[in-house]
Write a protein that holds these residues in place. Structure first.
Motif, PDB file in Angstrom:
ATOM      1  N   GLU A  46       0.847  -1.321   0.016  1.00 15.73           N
ATOM      2  CA  GLU A  46       0.019   0.051  -0.016  1.00 15.73           C
ATOM      3  C   GLU A  46       0.923   1.114   0.000  1.00 15.73           C
ATOM      4  O   GLU A  46       0.451   2.419   0.091  1.00 15.73           O
ATOM      5  N   LYS A  47       2.184   1.190   0.080  1.00 17.77           N
ATOM      6  CA  LYS A  47       3.129   2.214  -0.133  1.00 17.77           C
ATOM      7  C   LYS A  47       3.809   2.282  -1.381  1.00 17.77           C
ATOM      8  O   LYS A  47       4.440   3.084  -1.707  1.00 17.77           O
ATOM      9  N   GLY A  48       3.264   1.344  -2.288  1.00 12.99           N
ATOM     10  CA  GLY A  48       3.781   1.410  -3.585  1.00 12.99           C
ATOM     11  C   GLY A  48       5.156   0.594  -4.059  1.00 12.99           C
ATOM     12  O   GLY A  48       5.677   0.805  -4.883  1.00 12.99           O
ATOM     13  N   ASN A  49       5.426  -0.177  -2.974  1.00 10.99           N
ATOM     14  CA  ASN A  49       6.566  -0.976  -2.982  1.00 10.99           C
ATOM     15  C   ASN A  49       6.330  -2.139  -3.824  1.00 10.99           C
ATOM     16  O   ASN A  49       5.636  -2.723  -3.571  1.00 10.99           O
ATOM     17  N   LEU A  50       7.371  -2.567  -4.601  1.00 12.67           N
ATOM     18  CA  LEU A  50       7.099  -3.959  -5.205  1.00 12.67           C
ATOM     19  C   LEU A  50       7.531  -4.893  -4.393  1.00 12.67           C
ATOM     20  O   LEU A  50       8.761  -5.088  -3.845  1.00 12.67           O
ATOM     21  N   ILE A  51       6.782  -5.988  -4.333  1.00 12.01           N
ATOM     22  CA  ILE A  51       6.876  -6.836  -3.441  1.00 12.01           C
ATOM     23  C   ILE A  51       6.921  -8.475  -4.040  1.00 12.01           C
ATOM     24  O   ILE A  51       7.558  -9.363  -3.364  1.00 12.01           O
ATOM     25  N   LYS A  52       6.428  -8.539  -5.122  1.00 11.00           N
ATOM     26  CA  LYS A  52       6.277 -10.055  -5.796  1.00 11.00           C
ATOM     27  C   LYS A  52       6.337  -9.757  -7.284  1.00 11.00           C
ATOM     28  O   LYS A  52       6.022  -8.802  -7.717  1.00 11.00           O
ATOM     29  N   GLU A  53       6.902 -10.682  -7.855  1.00 11.13           N
ATOM     30  CA  GLU A  53       6.874 -10.805  -9.460  1.00 11.13           C
ATOM     31  C   GLU A  53       6.516 -12.281  -9.548  1.00 11.13           C
ATOM     32  O   GLU A  53       6.761 -13.252  -9.151  1.00 11.13           O
ATOM     33  N   ILE A  54       5.527 -12.649 -10.664  1.00 11.25           N
ATOM     34  CA  ILE A  54       4.954 -13.771 -11.081  1.00 11.25           C
ATOM     35  C   ILE A  54       5.428 -13.691 -12.690  1.00 11.25           C
ATOM     36  O   ILE A  54       5.030 -13.079 -13.420  1.00 11.25           O
ATOM     37  N   ASN A  55       6.127 -15.010 -12.972  1.00 10.79           N
ATOM     38  CA  ASN A  55       6.621 -14.940 -14.339  1.00 10.79           C
ATOM     39  C   ASN A  55       5.588 -15.972 -15.009  1.00 10.79           C
ATOM     40  O   ASN A  55       5.805 -17.301 -14.950  1.00 10.79           O
ATOM     41  N   TYR A  56       4.516 -15.665 -15.900  1.00  7.98           N
ATOM     42  CA  TYR A  56       3.795 -16.545 -16.530  1.00  7.98           C
ATOM     43  C   TYR A  56       4.134 -17.076 -17.838  1.00  7.98           C
ATOM     44  O   TYR A  56       3.472 -17.940 -18.579  1.00  7.98           O
ATOM     45  N   ASP A  57       5.143 -16.482 -18.079  1.00  6.80           N
ATOM     46  CA  ASP A  57       5.822 -17.104 -19.582  1.00  6.80           C
ATOM     47  C   ASP A  57       7.011 -18.163 -19.160  1.00  6.80           C
ATOM     48  O   ASP A  57       7.578 -18.666 -20.272  1.00  6.80           O
ATOM     49  N   LYS A  58       7.120 -18.362 -17.849  1.00 12.65           N
ATOM     50  CA  LYS A  58       8.523 -19.218 -17.505  1.00 12.65           C
ATOM     51  C   LYS A  58       8.322 -20.783 -18.140  1.00 12.65           C
ATOM     52  O   LYS A  58       9.263 -21.262 -18.766  1.00 12.65           O
ATOM     53  N   GLU A  59       7.039 -21.260 -18.388  1.00 10.29           N
ATOM     54  CA  GLU A  59       6.812 -22.635 -18.884  1.00 10.29           C
ATOM     55  C   GLU A  59       6.812 -22.742 -20.428  1.00 10.29           C
ATOM     56  O   GLU A  59       6.679 -23.716 -21.107  1.00 10.29           O
ATOM     57  N   TYR A  60       6.591 -21.328 -21.131  1.00  9.19           N
ATOM     58  CA  TYR A  60       6.507 -21.320 -22.526  1.00  9.19           C
ATOM     59  C   TYR A  60       7.788 -20.579 -23.079  1.00  9.19           C
ATOM     60  O   TYR A  60       7.900 -19.599 -23.200  1.00  9.19           O
ATOM     61  N   LYS A  61       8.452 -21.475 -23.852  1.00  9.37           N
ATOM     62  CA  LYS A  61       9.825 -21.101 -24.671  1.00  9.37           C
ATOM     63  C   LYS A  61       9.287 -20.476 -25.850  1.00  9.37           C
ATOM     64  O   LYS A  61      10.157 -19.523 -26.389  1.00  9.37           O
ATOM     65  N   PHE A  62       8.401 -21.010 -26.384  1.00 10.42           N
ATOM     66  CA  PHE A  62       7.820 -20.355 -27.597  1.00 10.42           C
ATOM     67  C   PHE A  62       6.706 -19.524 -27.182  1.00 10.42           C
ATOM     68  O   PHE A  62       5.525 -19.666 -26.673  1.00 10.42           O
TER      69      PHE A  62
END
Length: 225
Positions: free
Chosen positions: A117-133
């Motif tokens: 709620e202070k605008g700090n980045l706390i997590k990232e999720i990579n949804y392309d991880k399983e897709y080389k194509f």
């Protein structure tokens, strides 16, 4: 078993997210601070597309907003002009950005970010991880091989992807494209999400019950072994 990851489930209840999550160290968080806020007043002077019911932005993109889960906060979805891409943002009750990510035909792609709620980045999720194509690779391949424009949402009946853990052990794309002469006929494909190889293709219809494309593909897949 197919794994379908739904973007709004991620954004409206981030604590239940699945995917590759990387916690940010304090030193990194300080460098990735964002204070984007939701401003409902910006919608007042925007025209509405009578066909879609969405607000039209000056650049031609179309946007909608609605309240979040349990009536808390807001969700804003921006559909990019002449494409199948959509930017999804979720805001806290105090209008500060909570999460942000991109969709392609309704499924999440790329890096999705979560903020406190202070605008700090706390997590990232990579949804392309399983897709080389990648999605971009898919768009290019279907254009070059079949002259299909996957950015045309009128011609592209449906497009999705998932990781098949049970049978093929592969990430897969499914593409359904309308026939040029008969819009009820769909040119349907199952594509390897690592290599871009077309594993199966057939004609299907928008009418009647036919079972899933996946089941037909798996039957063919077993016969080839």
């Amino acid at each position: 078993m197919k794994i379908h990851i739904i973007i709004l489930a991620l954004l409206l209840n981030v604590s239940n997210c699945v995917g590759q999550i990387k916690e940010k160290h304090n030193s990194t968080i300080k460098k990735d601070t964002i204070m984007e806020t939701f401003d409902i007043s910006k919608y007042k002077n925007l025209a509405i597309n009578p066909k879609t019911g969405l607000y039209i932005l000056p650049n031609g993109d179309e946007v909608q907003y609605f309240t979040g889960s349990g009536g808390i906060g807001f969700v804003e979805r921006t559909k990019i002009k002449n494409s199948a891409y959509c930017i999804v943002k979720v805001f806290f009750q105090n209008n500060i950005l909570q999460a942000k990510g991109d969709e392609f035909y309704g499924f999440p792609i790329g890096i999705h970010n979560e903020y406190d709620e202070k605008g700090n980045l706390i997590k990232e999720i990579n949804y392309d991880k399983e897709y080389k194509f990648s999605v971009d690779d898919l768009v290019k391949k279907m254009k070059e091989k079949y002259n299909y424009d996957l950015m045309n949402v009128e011609k592209t009946y449906n497009l999705n992807r998932y990781v098949d853990l049970e049978k093929t052990k592969l990430p897969l794309y499914e593409v359904y494209y309308r026939d040029d002469k008969n819009a009820l006929i769909l040119h349907s494909y199952v594509i390897n999400g690592n290599t871009g190889e077309i594993l199966f293709n057939t004609l299907r219809s928008t009418q009647g019950k036919q079972g899933s494309l996946y089941d037909v593909f798996i039957k063919s897949f077993k016969e080839k072994k």
